[in-house]
Enzyme design. Sequence first.
Site, PDB file in Angstrom:
ATOM      1  CG  HIS A 372    -148.421   9.417 -65.621  1.00  0.00           C
ATOM      2  ND1 HIS A 372    -149.214   9.063 -64.564  1.00  0.00           N
ATOM      3  CD2 HIS A 372    -147.178   8.929 -65.344  1.00  0.00           C
ATOM      4  CE1 HIS A 372    -148.493   8.380 -63.691  1.00  0.00           C
ATOM      5  NE2 HIS A 372    -147.251   8.294 -64.128  1.00  0.00           N
ATOM      6  N   GLY A 373    -150.030  12.832 -68.327  1.00  0.00           N
ATOM      7  CA  GLY A 373    -150.038  13.520 -69.613  1.00  0.00           C
ATOM      8  C   GLY A 373    -151.433  13.960 -69.990  1.00  0.00           C
TER       9      GLY A 373
END
Lengths: 512, 375
Positions: A372-373
Amino acid sequence: MVFGSYLFLFAFLPVVVAGWWLLRPASARIVWLTLASYFFYAWWDWRYLPLLLVPTVTDHLIQRALATRGGADDAPGGVDVNAAAAGGGAEPGAETAAGIDVAETTLAEPAVKAAAGRGSRRALLVLSLVIDLGLLGFFKYAGFFMDSLDGIASWIGLGRPLPVPEILLPLGISFYIFTTISATIDVYRGSTAPARTLLDYACYVALFPKLVSGPIMRLSQFTPQIRRLVPRLTWQLAAAGLFLISCGLAKKLLIADQLAPHVDDLFARSGGLELFSGWAAALGYTLQLYFDFSGYTDVALGVGLLLGLRLPQNFDSPYKSVSIADFWRRWHITLGAWLRDYLYIPLGGNRRGAVRTGVNLMVTMLLGGLWHGAGWTFVVWGGIHGAGLAGHRALAKRGWTPTWTWLNRLLTFLFVTAAWVVFRAPDLDVAGNVYAAMLGLRGIDSAASFGARVGLWSALALGALLIFVNVAPSTAHLQPRPTWRWALLTGILLGAAVLAIAAPSPFLYFQF
Amino acid sequence: MSQPHASDTRSGPTGGRRAPGVPQLPLPQGSPRRLGWFTLMIAAVAAAVVIVVAGFNAVVDPYGTVGTALFPTVTWTDRALKVYLVNNLTEPPDVVILGSSRAMKLEPEYIEEKTGAAGFNAAVSSGRPIDAWAFVNLIHDRWPEDSAGYLWLLDVETFRTWPPDPGLLSTPRLARYLPPDMQDGFGLDDLKLLVSWETASMSLRSIEKQLRDADPGASTEDEDFAADGFRVRNYQDDRLAAGRPLAAGIRYTTRQATKTYQEGYTALDPIARRFFEKTVALMNEQGATPVIVISPQHPEVTAAVEDIGWGDRHEELVAYLREQQERHDLIVLDYTDIDSFGGSPDDFFDGYHLTVPNTRRVVDAILEEHPDALR
């Protein structure tokens, strides 16, 4: 170009849809759709187009090579392109009528049956993964890892010796890299055939409705549709597409975007939050993210229908989940399925004892968080979910989980909400502030301070939305009826959403 | 909720074993004719919602982009405001005051007291001949049968080369009097502005303001203009009340003036002259003999800038106005020097802006020289 913009809704989409239905033959339509998808991507920054093209070309070539080395033909039951993609059958992860997990047996079979070319096929798969993960790693994680190493060096007294590259994250890279990885692995496993042509594959990878924020579509879901294109736009497709687009835009523009400034403000002032305002921040983001991302997905599915293409559903009332495992069947379904099929099961899944299952769950979710990041907050968020899955599994085996559905739902919702805090927070300090407030460690808001921080109307809106997500049916299950009432309601939603376009904000999942 | 998901604890991170085949979304069922009607009805209802809200915004026009001027704008531009005030006048003004911010403290009420002629102050910040042209046209179009007198305060700097003020271009009721190549026109951005909930909320504010304020003059954002356009209170009043010494204001003005002339104000701008001449000609056509007053200036400012260009421009302006007197019917009064109208050096806000006692002296001096000029 975002879905909720005048440019997309009133220029790009009508032109692309019109061209798609007017063009003949099928190959011209696919060229049109592919070019439109590249244009859609290039609108953000054309310099990153090669990044989309490289994995497209290399993976297609590798998939073709894998197929010629016996992979596809040796798949369990044989692989006819159309039959394999038809949506049931013997795909990894499929559930048989008896509930027996066939995925775990299919994993080994291609390797056995294709023993002759095993080494070269494995080398091709590794090559594909190196290219795909190399691109993802460099563009998404190089800065993060260098920064983390630099931090460690600083911590042990070596100063900050490492240069930290500042690389602009290419839009949607996580999604299209996962898309192309899934296709290569499926071809390697023999569970699907490669795309017939590079054009088909390019269209699959770049398909603009799902390019930048999913859903992550499997090649087996795409191929049969592109091989048998719907010949003309029916009123049924148009009605369903318009309905989903209306719902999606309303979710995004009328709910998520209205929550956003309040949530941003609360997180920006996390140090001053107290019990109720801390919960308002957490719940606000929980709802904002859901309406934002599921709204995006609805629009994507609706646009797909206007093109006669069906994309996989990504949401199924996730906040009605009764366990964390259930949550991952309902939230970002295609990512959950990807992690299951290409990470968790290859790690051994649940076949190697309770401890190893727990470890597998934790590893899968830590990497899922990192997907996600590039930040520690995402890793922690993944870890929380991994621990939740493993913990719930262990408790359930001992029969220690509540028997009441409502309590399971409540506990799951609270767990998910708490986890979103660290997902949203820009750093662990801010997350700590919000958690401290939620636990009452920072005191309890007075009516005046709560009014100033959150406001009565915002609190009431939060309450109404919480009821809504627990009561309303999933958009995926809604079957609009062609009646006055449905038309009126849908039209009002669409009109109201268009009026909220003036200051659009990008969808939250664009950043992933 | 869908119970099939409820108890699967033997699964992996995503638990279930859903096949990733072609998804089945529930599609609406019905005859093609019925589904066609349904689709078009959704689009029609959506379009109706958008048109109703956009139409409402267009009528209320809270940003003044359409030019209906039926309600006060929520954004403060003195040009839009003065258009609104003109629109609210029930009787045509006998005297219209034109000019820049230096003329805003000229009281129509005082002129009426002295002459019996009702006035309206149409001076606007950074007012130039092009603004005067637009306002004279506006007032003429509002009362085509009536003829007003004009008192126009001209600054030497009025004829500097400047593009039209953005406030003028964004006020459609004024901008329509500009040549087409100068007009902004109603563009896509203006349309997008109308198609917006945010504008609708501003429209409601606009209506609320209209309903709340019985006195339209008090219905501005900062409530500092009277219904006759006189600026009742401005930031300079506040500074004065806060004890800011006049010397500080003069120093500021002197710096500004010095900058203007150092930047190269070397000749009167031809476009400004063209609009000045057009405006005077229009006034004459309406039967008016405008009173043109070169604005007073604090002696300290004059002393500071006289030799760096101001003196030359002042001379050029005087000569130009004299020349215009030969072509048009106008009265020209040079009140740059405060002694010329009996002004006081203490009755300034700064080097340029007169306080009310000095503006009254200006009016007194005009009436003394030309008793019938403002009737």
